[in-house]
Design an enzyme around this catalytic site. Structure first.
Site, short mmCIF file in Angstrom:
data_model
loop_
_atom_site.label_atom_id
_atom_site.label_comp_id
_atom_site.label_asym_id
_atom_site.label_seq_id
_atom_site.Cartn_x
_atom_site.Cartn_y
_atom_site.Cartn_z
N SER A 127 0.77 -1.25 0.09
CA SER A 127 0.09 -0.04 -0.04
C SER A 127 0.84 1.18 0.07
CB SER A 127 -0.93 -0.08 1.27
OG SER A 127 -1.57 1.20 1.59
N TYR A 152 -2.57 -0.13 10.09
CA TYR A 152 -2.75 -0.71 8.57
C TYR A 152 -1.56 -0.76 7.89
CZ TYR A 152 -4.01 -1.13 3.80
OH TYR A 152 -4.10 -1.60 2.33
#
Length: 334
Positions: A127, A152
């Site tokens: 990501s 995350y």
């Protein structure tokens, strides 16, 4: 070639699986169909995939090692694309355990399966969030990424480290894909463009964080899928005599590589909202808010190595992409 796609009923997994199936490739799809967002949307995606004869679906959770090993043993995939993960920056602040289960335990089970049932190439979702507090733009895979600002992001960085370890110890070619704000038809309802559309159509106000002073490198789903597809048959090679003082951090003495897949064109939040308003034909009611914990001001992908290695660069404009999303949204939700 038999390709195993985890998260096949998810947003990116669905689009990629459909693309591979249309290329006449055999696809084994795994998903746990959880209720993080509307399971009905996941089921609708899955029904479309199951219309293809070369698609097989297995409902399974990545954290169940026995289930994953059994699937690998049964189907013997040649390539694995791991897109299953617990997504969402803000949700990771409220529910950290979900990220440990899915993004860490789930990923080690995939790595172990690739170790015991060798594959030609493992590609996996990372990501843009791994760039965290970085200030130098555009974000490059050559930059250090040791300052995440959400759990995350930390789990995605951990995935890259875990993949490198298995590439080194067991020779598994691994490619990490740092996706930049993916959007488009069949998208995730927890994403801003999706909730904005829902609220604008309902006449509700939308929350504009940091008073609109943010930029995102929005990347249309078709560009993401094309980039992944071109990389499937490009497993990374180990670099002999790799030297951290002069060599790229996204490469290694192991068969390991990291790529950004982004539009290389950050879009101001207000331009993004204007594109939505134009496509919907409705002006949004806006409530301006302060920055949220875990958010970053700007994302901007350097994709020079992607261009070099596979002659590809995402190019869909935000206006064109949002128009396609709105067309799908109005048709799907009537």
């Amino acid at each position: 070639m038999t390709i195993l796609v985890t998260g096949a009923a998810g947003f990116i997994g669905f689009h990629l699986s459909q693309y591979l199936l249309e290329k006449q490739l055999d696809v084994i799809g795994i998903d746990n169909l959880n209720d993080y967002y509307d399971p009905g949307l996941k089921q609708s995606r899955l029904e479309r995939l199951e219309s293809y004869q070369n698609f097989v679906f297995q409902k399974a959770d990545l954290k169940n090692k026995a289930e994953i090993d059994a699937i690998f043993d049964c189907y013997q995939p040649t390539h694995v694309i791991n897109l299953a993960a617990q997504a969402g920056v803000r949700y990771s602040i409220e529910n950290p355990d979900a990220y440990v289960d899915s993004n860490l335990i789930g990923f080690i089970n995939i790595l172990e399966a690739c170790r015991h049932y060798p594959v030609a190439h493992l590609l996996y979702a990372s990501s843009s969030s791994v760039y965290g507090g970085n200030q130098v733009i555009p974000f490059s895979t050559r930059h250090n990424v040791d300052h995440p600002v959400s759990l995350y992001a930390a789990t995605k960085k951990s995935n890259e480290l875990m993949a490198h370890t298995y590439s080194h110890l067991y020779g598994i070619p691994t490619t990490g894909l740092r996706f930049f704000t993916v959007y488009g038809p069949w998208g995730r309802p927890d994403m801003a463009y999706f909730s904005f559309t829902r609220d604008i159509l309902a006449g509700n106000s939308i929350k504009v964080f940091n008073h609109g002073r943010m930029e995102r490198d929005f990347t249309y789903i078709d560009d993401i899928v094309e980039g992944i597809y071109r990389l499937i048959n490009k497993p990374p090679l180990a670099i002999e005599n790799w030297d951290e003082s002069k060599d790229d951090f996204s490469t290694s003495f192991a068969p390991y590589k990291i790529y950004n897949i982004g539009n290389n064109n950050p879009v101001p939040l207000m331009r993004f909202i204007n594109a939505l308003e134009t496509a919907l034909g409705i002006e949004a009611k806006k409530v301006y808010m302060d920055m949220q914990p875990g958010d970053v001001l700007r994302t901007y992908a350097d994709v020079s190595d992607l261009e070099r290695d596979i002659n590809f660069k995402p190019k869909t404009s935000i206006e064109a992409g949002i128009e396609k999303f709105v067309q799908w949204y109005q048709e799907y939700y009537q």
